[in-house]
Design an enzyme around this catalytic site. Structure first.
Site, PDB file in Angstrom:
ATOM      1  CB  SER A  53      -0.946  -0.082   1.124  1.00  0.00           C
ATOM      2  OG  SER A  53      -2.015   1.077   1.059  1.00  0.00           O
TER       3      SER A  53
ATOM      4  CG  HIS B 240      -5.416  -2.730  -0.206  1.00  0.00           C
ATOM      5  ND1 HIS B 240      -4.669  -2.011  -1.329  1.00  0.00           N
ATOM      6  CD2 HIS B 240      -4.915  -1.999   1.031  1.00  0.00           C
ATOM      7  CE1 HIS B 240      -3.760  -1.184  -0.884  1.00  0.00           C
ATOM      8  NE2 HIS B 240      -3.894  -0.965   0.345  1.00  0.00           N
TER       9      HIS B 240
END
Length: 424
Positions: free
Chosen positions: A250, A395
């Site tokens: 991320s 994610h």
């Protein structure tokens, strides 16, 4: 940094409040100010802690149930516990705000650091003059950013194998995610522990960059970029490591891509051997036409929501109306992709990008991977093997897989590809 023993509470208080001591204050007044400051801070911790707990135990469970019922009745997919996990992560990110990050989550995460994190290594770096004068390095060419010339940071040794040889043995520098606003989350520990088991001779270092959950503009971008480069410099120059792999998820994915971009812009010679960007935050503040609508559709399957993505972006750059962050190549890597720069980078180090098809960020990551592939055309430094799109992955999925069974963990497709890339 470690506190200097010669500083009393009076100096510490004014350093926090004003950054410098303007006049001498009596010891009694300083003690009263210090006590008032501590009381105010405790009040903020309690208030935002109670607010977070109330939302976490009331709002979040309701939406998890609603999300689960929606999946079951719509029958778009077979319902499983993984969907509950995604819903929990998504709804938990939805209730976050800057104060909850600052006064609740970050103190909590630090308290949960494992015992191996007890002795950080502090790094103080004077930014090289060559870096500051490089015409391609907009961090210093854009004077409105007020980039510091000296940065201080620290990192933790998650594992340092006995007999580690920096000239030959691999070292993994893991830059954690969290939108640059959150400290290393406990969800990363299982992944790091499995990495340790997979590579017994590999050292693992975890940088602890300054988080942006604060009103202090000096702790916003570009500080984190400079700190992360400083850690890399320390690893290769002071520690003398030759076989360096940098990995991040991320915002950490943003960090590792920005490190090599910074090295190229400053015409450095030493690069990491491998770069692994897991679900990289390729554009922190920019949205393509139609991308927000795309995110609103994909977020029902992801563990991240559009609201938190936008919030982290605002926190990253802060409030600096004199700077056009949209055109900043470090803030929005994909949008401002510089083909010539990345052609040079891809000749010097191997880069891998992974993301899931269910991800909020899959729109920008797909474009980023395509641009990197085009930049490497004819050189074969970045091919289809360097991109992993996990089917129905979410994610930072590889980081959030909590399996402690090494046989099962190493056979997960995304994990297997990452391990293969590291060994190649």
């Amino acid at each position: 940094m470690a506190a200097n023993s010669g500083l009393d509470s009076k100096v510490e208080y004014y350093r926090l409040q004003e950054n410098e001591i303007i006049s001498a204050v009596s010891s009694e007044d300083a003690d009263q100010n210090d006590a008032g400051f501590r009381l105010s801070t405790i009040h903020l911790h309690l208030f935002h802690g109670l607010k977070f707990a109330a939302l976490l135990f009331t709002v979040v469970p309701v939406f998890i149930i609603l999300d689960s019922m929606k999946i079951i009745f719509q029958r778009k997919r077979r319902f499983c516990l993984d969907h509950v996990n995604r819903s929990f992560l998504r709804q938990s990110s939805w209730i976050l705000d800057e104060r909850i990050c600052q006064y609740v989550l970050n103190p909590l995460f630090v308290c949960l650091y494992p015992s191996t994190f007890s002795s950080p290594t502090y790094v103080k770096c004077n930014i090289p003059i060559e870096d500051q004068k490089s015409p391609e390095n907009n961090i210093f060419q854009d004077h409105q950013l007020n980039a510091p010339k000296i940065v201080s940071t620290k990192f933790y040794q998650y594992v340092m194998p006995e007999g580690f040889d920096p000239t030959t043995d691999p070292v993994l520098v893991f830059y954690h995610g969290g939108g640059y606003a959150l400290k290393l989350t406990p969800t990363s520990f299982s992944f790091l522990n499995n990495m340790r088991n997979a590579f017994p001779k590999m050292a693992i270092l975890v940088p602890d960059y300054t988080v942006t959950a604060t009103d202090d503009q000096s702790k916003k971008y570009p500080l984190q970029i400079l700190q992360n480069v400083a850690i890399f410099d320390y690893v290769v120059k002071t520690m003398g490591c030759k076989n360096v792999v940098i990995m991040g998820d991320s915002a950490g994915g943003n960090a590792v891509l920005n490190i090599v971009l910074y090295l190229r812009k400053c015409h450095r010679e030493i690069y990491p051997k491998k770069v692994i960007a897991i679900s990289p935050w390729a554009n922190a503040t920019f949205f393509h036409e139609g991308e927000k609508e795309y995110m609103q559709g994909t977020q029902e399957w992801d563990g991240l929501c559009l609201k938190s993505h936008s919030m982290f972006g605002r926190m990253f750059v802060g409030n600096n109306p004199n700077v056009d962050f949209t055109s900043d190549p470090f803030v929005n890597i994909e949008k401002n992709f510089e083909t010539k720069m990345w052609q040079d980078i891809l000749k010097k180090c191997s880069v891998m990008i992974t993301y899931g098809s269910d991800e909020l960020l899959s729109f920008q990551n797909k474009i980023l991977a395509k641009k990197m592939s085009d930049a490497s055309e004819g050189c074969n430094h970045f091919t289809a093997k360097n991109v992993l799109v996990e089917h129905q992955g979410y994610h930072t999925g590889p980081i959030l897989n909590y399996s402690r069974n090494m046989d099962r963990w190493t056979n997960i497709p995304s994990i297997a590809r990452i391990l293969e890339f590291m060994q190649s």
